[in-house]
Scaffold this active site. Structure first.
Site, PDB file in Angstrom:
ATOM      1  N   SER A 263     -19.579 -43.847  10.030  1.00 52.09           N
ATOM      2  CA  SER A 263     -19.865 -45.274  10.177  1.00 52.09           C
ATOM      3  C   SER A 263     -20.343 -45.910   8.876  1.00 52.09           C
ATOM      4  O   SER A 263     -20.859 -45.239   7.986  1.00 52.09           O
ATOM      5  CB  SER A 263     -20.925 -45.482  11.259  1.00 52.09           C
ATOM      6  OG  SER A 263     -20.553 -44.849  12.455  1.00 52.09           O
TER       7      SER A 263
HETATM    8  N1  SAH Z   1     -22.208 -40.647  13.705  1.00 51.36           N
HETATM    9  C1  SAH Z   1     -20.914 -40.261  13.272  1.00 51.36           C
HETATM   10  C2  SAH Z   1     -19.871 -41.123  13.934  1.00 51.36           C
HETATM   11  C3  SAH Z   1     -18.581 -40.446  14.069  1.00 51.36           C
HETATM   12  S1  SAH Z   1     -17.357 -41.417  14.887  1.00 51.36           S
HETATM   13  C4  SAH Z   1     -20.795 -40.334  11.762  1.00 51.36           C
HETATM   14  O1  SAH Z   1     -21.324 -41.267  11.166  1.00 51.36           O
HETATM   15  O2  SAH Z   1     -20.136 -39.465  11.193  1.00 51.36           O
HETATM   16  C5  SAH Z   1     -17.711 -41.109  16.574  1.00 51.36           C
HETATM   17  C6  SAH Z   1     -17.598 -39.689  17.020  1.00 51.36           C
HETATM   18  O3  SAH Z   1     -17.747 -39.665  18.443  1.00 51.36           O
HETATM   19  C7  SAH Z   1     -16.253 -39.014  16.749  1.00 51.36           C
HETATM   20  O4  SAH Z   1     -16.462 -37.860  15.984  1.00 51.36           O
HETATM   21  C8  SAH Z   1     -15.703 -38.681  18.132  1.00 51.36           C
HETATM   22  O5  SAH Z   1     -14.982 -37.477  18.186  1.00 51.36           O
HETATM   23  C9  SAH Z   1     -16.969 -38.607  18.952  1.00 51.36           C
HETATM   24  N2  SAH Z   1     -16.823 -38.789  20.385  1.00 51.36           N
HETATM   25  C10 SAH Z   1     -16.020 -39.647  21.064  1.00 51.36           C
HETATM   26  N3  SAH Z   1     -16.202 -39.502  22.393  1.00 51.36           N
HETATM   27  C11 SAH Z   1     -17.145 -38.537  22.557  1.00 51.36           C
HETATM   28  C12 SAH Z   1     -17.753 -37.946  23.700  1.00 51.36           C
HETATM   29  N4  SAH Z   1     -17.453 -38.318  24.954  1.00 51.36           N
HETATM   30  N5  SAH Z   1     -18.679 -36.985  23.495  1.00 51.36           N
HETATM   31  C13 SAH Z   1     -19.013 -36.587  22.232  1.00 51.36           C
HETATM   32  N6  SAH Z   1     -18.464 -37.108  21.130  1.00 51.36           N
HETATM   33  C14 SAH Z   1     -17.544 -38.077  21.284  1.00 51.36           C
END
Ligand code: SAH
Length: 217
Positions: A61
């Site tokens: 993000s």
């Molecule tokens: N905080 C992270 C954001 C990554 S993007 C960063 O800054 O790197 C959001 C993430 O949520 C992705 O990696 C995606 O695979 C994950 N995601 C989506 N649905 C999910 C779920 N139901 N449970 C766990 N992770 C999930």
């Protein structure tokens, strides 16, 4: 320019200048080396004012968006925090700098494993990891937790996250992007006297929350 200097400028121009004022959040951003969480290909853009690809069609993000979410949670040193969407583990590290314990769930095993090994290398010992569907919360996994003080969801949900709200302690706060698959509104839920209070904090764009209480794959 050295990453350390880029990090200072990012905090100054993207966070402080836009009104982020929680000193705990600012100090965490000054400390965690974002460049270690970014893929080689995008390294030179590490401290830019936008999200970046981290592989598996997911993103790290934008720093400002993460800071807003963390500030809205009013994190305390004693908090137990549940994070949904570990991704590359950058937000996990920021949280682990501030609170007592972080419980993080990622559905894509490849991302979870690489975040876990990096965070272990950085010697964080207050983080618990789970691979699976975080939309149902921290269930069927050890250590069992009776409730979380704060919950942060880093993926966009189609509706109110009732399963997660059940795992929020009295007085606790949950922040989540909620809306369509391509555009959401940042919502903070607070549990007060057993009631759920909802506050909206503007538009945002996150990858979809995929799972039982999220979108279909
Ligand atoms: N905080 C992270 C954001 C990554 S993007 C960063 O800054 O790197 C959001 C993430 O949520 C992705 O990696 C995606 O695979 C994950 N995601 C989506 N649905 C999910 C779920 N139901 N449970 C766990 N992770 C999930």
């Amino acid at each position: 320019m050295r990453f350390e200097d880029q990090r200072d400028i990012m905090v100054q121009e993207q966070l402080l200048a836009r009104g982020i004022s929680d000193i705990k959040v600012i100090n965490a951003f000054l400390k965690v080396p974002r460049e270690l969480f970014v893929t080689e290909k995008w390294l030179e853009f590490t401290y830019m004012d936008h999200p970046l690809q981290i592989g598996c069609e997911q993103t790290i993000s934008q720093p400002y968006m993460v800071a807003v979410m963390m500030e809205l949670l009013e994190l305390q040193a004693t908090d137990k925090v549940l994070e949904i969407g570990t991704g590359c583990g950058y937000v996990t590290a920021l949280l682990a700098e501030i609170v007592s314990e972080v419980f993080t769930i990622e559905r894509i095993e490849e991302l979870l494993l690489s975040a876990k090994s990096l965070l272990k290398e950085l010697e964080y010992n207050n983080i618990y990891f789970k691979c699976g569907d975080g939309s149902v919360g921290w269930v069927n996994v050890l250590p069992s937790v009776s409730g979380f003080d704060k919950i942060i969801v880093s993926a966009g949900s189609p509706g109110r996250p009732d399963l997660l709200l059940k795992q929020l302690k009295e007085g606790g706060k949950l922040v989540i992007p909620q809306g369509t698959r391509s555009f959401q509104e940042l919502i903070v839920y607070e549990k007060k006297n057993g009631n759920i209070i909802e506050n909206k904090h503007g538009g945002c764009v996150f990858v979809p929350l995929i799972g039982k209480d999220g979108w279909d794959d």
